[in-house]
Design an enzyme around this catalytic site. Structure first.
Site, PDB file in Angstrom:
ATOM      1  N   GLU A  53       0.805  -1.202   0.000  1.00  0.00           N
ATOM      2  CA  GLU A  53       0.000   0.000   0.000  1.00  0.00           C
ATOM      3  C   GLU A  53       0.852   1.271   0.000  1.00  0.00           C
ATOM      4  O   GLU A  53       0.542   2.229  -0.689  1.00  0.00           O
ATOM      5  CB  GLU A  53      -0.933   0.008   1.214  1.00  0.00           C
ATOM      6  CG  GLU A  53      -2.103   0.950   0.988  1.00  0.00           C
ATOM      7  CD  GLU A  53      -2.751   1.393   2.275  1.00  0.00           C
ATOM      8  OE1 GLU A  53      -2.411   0.836   3.331  1.00  0.00           O
ATOM      9  OE2 GLU A  53      -3.577   2.307   2.216  1.00  0.00           O
ATOM     10  N   ASP A  54       1.930   1.284   0.779  1.00  0.00           N
ATOM     11  CA  ASP A  54       2.655   2.541   1.014  1.00  0.00           C
ATOM     12  C   ASP A  54       4.012   2.668   0.325  1.00  0.00           C
ATOM     13  O   ASP A  54       4.667   3.692   0.467  1.00  0.00           O
ATOM     14  CB  ASP A  54       2.886   2.723   2.535  1.00  0.00           C
ATOM     15  CG  ASP A  54       1.573   2.911   3.287  1.00  0.00           C
ATOM     16  OD1 ASP A  54       0.574   3.273   2.647  1.00  0.00           O
ATOM     17  OD2 ASP A  54       1.563   2.682   4.508  1.00  0.00           O
TER      18      ASP A  54
END
Ligand code: MN
Length: 496
Positions: free
Chosen positions: A62-63
């Protein structure tokens, strides 16, 4: 002390550290401190290697620039599947402001989350660890975010922890979250609990000594400790009882941990021989576990100096399970149960069988000519009981063979007197239906008394028979019949 970790886990730590390089948390710490903390939490819960690795990697896709394919190549399909589930979960949760949009169309959060993450319960266990660490570090977030995360934790994640019987997690999560949602109330109740604990300290020590001596005489091996009610569960219980502190009997409880189930019942007998048990407050969650699998014997007693104290008696395994819940059973039954976790089926062990076999053992011991002690025989009483529920979920124990009217008279003799019908497990049923272990029984009543002689055929317990007899003679008395004639008219117990 850090555990010796496998090479694969060390590799995951290095992988995540590189991926998050240069990122910081809002507190200013390097971002990697968060996945590492989450990893340690699931490690402490005793989760398997793949889950530990997925925890380290849970924010990478996600990051960071890492793709799901990268994770799959480096750590395999299982890990990638879990990381994917966590990525999906965090996307749902960051794009929404309110819980209804997060979990639409169902009240069953567990089911909903399982659907969202692909039915692997381990994803939710990592999510719970992630949320726990976020709560522990909530103070560095802006107030509106604090409130939102705290509220969501109370409404979704703490109940989820409870459903998985992860007691320690539930307590920490809900207390931290509640301190942000309602700081004033939190402080108030926190202080109340502290003051009460202090005032009760001497009594508790005395009781601990008395119990310890008595258990020692019976040669029962045990550990005893005090447990204080959590702030949030006190808050909830007070709300249920109109803020009446007089209704709270378990602000402080003594917890006794023994070696096996037989000793649990023996310990209950020892406690009841020392102190007066309060009526209706003996709960046998060993024979009849809570829905989440929680097991213990609970009893509330009145001590010689008129203190009301709750006891919780359980085995080491039950204690482990109550504290760590699903994670603990994962650890002990990994091989056997993994398939169930994958398919999203939550099951607890067939403890009823365990209990019966333990009871047989005790009976055998007694038969083998060992000195028969009245106190020890008490536990046989449990064998002939069934446990049924009120619609509100209260447990009522009745002798095996009981009928709906026995249940009604057990609730209250006035309820018994006004019965018009019964629903068992939601279905209209006849008053001659034998109740079964685990039935939910709802009694329907009318305004006017309905008790009649024909009911003697539909009653099993002496208690209900006696109440009915009194009520019927009461009715007749008001019809001005001479007393000795009533006695003659009373029906005899039917022969079988
Ligand atoms: Mn995270």
């Amino acid at each position: 002390m850090p555990k010796k970790r496998s090479e694969k886990i060390e590799k995951a730590i290095e992988f995540a550290t590189n991926a998050h390089k240069g990122q910081n948390r809002r507190s200013g710490e390097p971002y990697i401190t968060h996945p590492l903390a989450v990893m340690k939490i699931v490690e402490d819960w005793g989760m398997d290697e793949d889950t530990i690795i997925a925890a380290v990697l849970h924010d990478t896709v996600e990051d960071t620039d890492v793709t799901l394919q990268d994770v799959k190549n480096e750590f395999g399909e299982q890990v990638a599947f879990m990381v994917d589930g966590l990525t999906k979960l965090s996307k749902i949760s960051s794009s929404m402001n309110d819980i209804d949009t997060y979990l639409p169309n169902t009240k069953d959060n567990l089911l909903r989350l399982l659907v969202a993450t692909g039915s692997d319960i381990r994803v939710l266990i990592i999510k719970l660890a992630d949320r726990l660490h976020n709560l522990r570090t909530l103070s560095s977030l802006p107030p509106d975010k604090q409130k939102r995360i705290a509220k969501e934790s109370l409404e979704v994640f703490a109940p989820l922890a409870d459903r998985l019987n992860m007691g320690r997690l539930r307590v920490e999560m809900s207390d931290v979250a509640f301190s942000y949602v309602n700081p004033k109330r939190y402080n108030e109740l926190h202080e109340l609990i502290e003051n009460y604990s202090k005032s009760a300290e001497k009594t508790m020590q005395k009781i601990q000594k008395e119990i310890s001596a008595a258990l020692g005489r019976e040669k029962i091996k045990f550990q005893i400790s005090g447990r204080v009610k959590s702030v949030y569960s006190l808050h909830k219980k007070l709300a249920k009882h109109n803020q009446n502190m007089g209704e709270i009997y378990d602000l402080i409880a003594l917890r006794i941990i023994v070696n096996d189930i037989t000793d649990c019942y023996l310990t209950l007998g020892v406690i009841h021989s020392l102190y007066v048990p309060m009526g209706g407050r003996i709960k046998d969650y060993i024979a009849m576990p809570k829905i989440n699998g929680y097991q213990s014997l609970h009893t509330t007693v009145i001590t010689k100096d008129k203190r009301i104290v709750e006891f919780q008696i359980r085995t080491k395994e039950m204690h482990e399970f109550a504290e760590r819940g699903l994670a603990a059973s994962f650890y002990y039954n990994e091989q056997k149960l993994t398939e169930n976790y994958r398919t999203g089926k939550i099951q607890h062990l067939p403890t009823s069988l365990l209990w019966i076999s333990e009871l047989q053992e005790t009976a055998a011991k007694l038969k083998a000519g060992k000195k028969v002690d009245i106190k020890k025989l008490r536990l046989n009483l449990f064998a002939d009981k069934i446990f049924v529920y009120t619609p509100k979920g209260d447990i009522i124990d009745l002798p095996k063979g009981s009928l709906p009217l026995d249940f009604a008279y057990r609730l209250h003799s006035e309820i018994g007197e006004h019965v018009t019908g019964v629903k068992i497990n939601g279905k209209m049923s006849s008053l001659s239906t034998k109740l079964k272990h685990g039935d939910v029984v709802e009694i329907l009543t009318s305004k006017n008394p309905t008790a009649k002689e024909a009911w003697f055929d539909r009653i099993f317990t002496a208690h209900a028979r006696q109440k009915l007899r009194a009520q019927l003679s009461g009715h007749k008395l008001s019809d001005q019949l001479p007393h000795h004639k009533i006695a003659q008219k009373l029906p005899r117990k039917k022969k079988k």
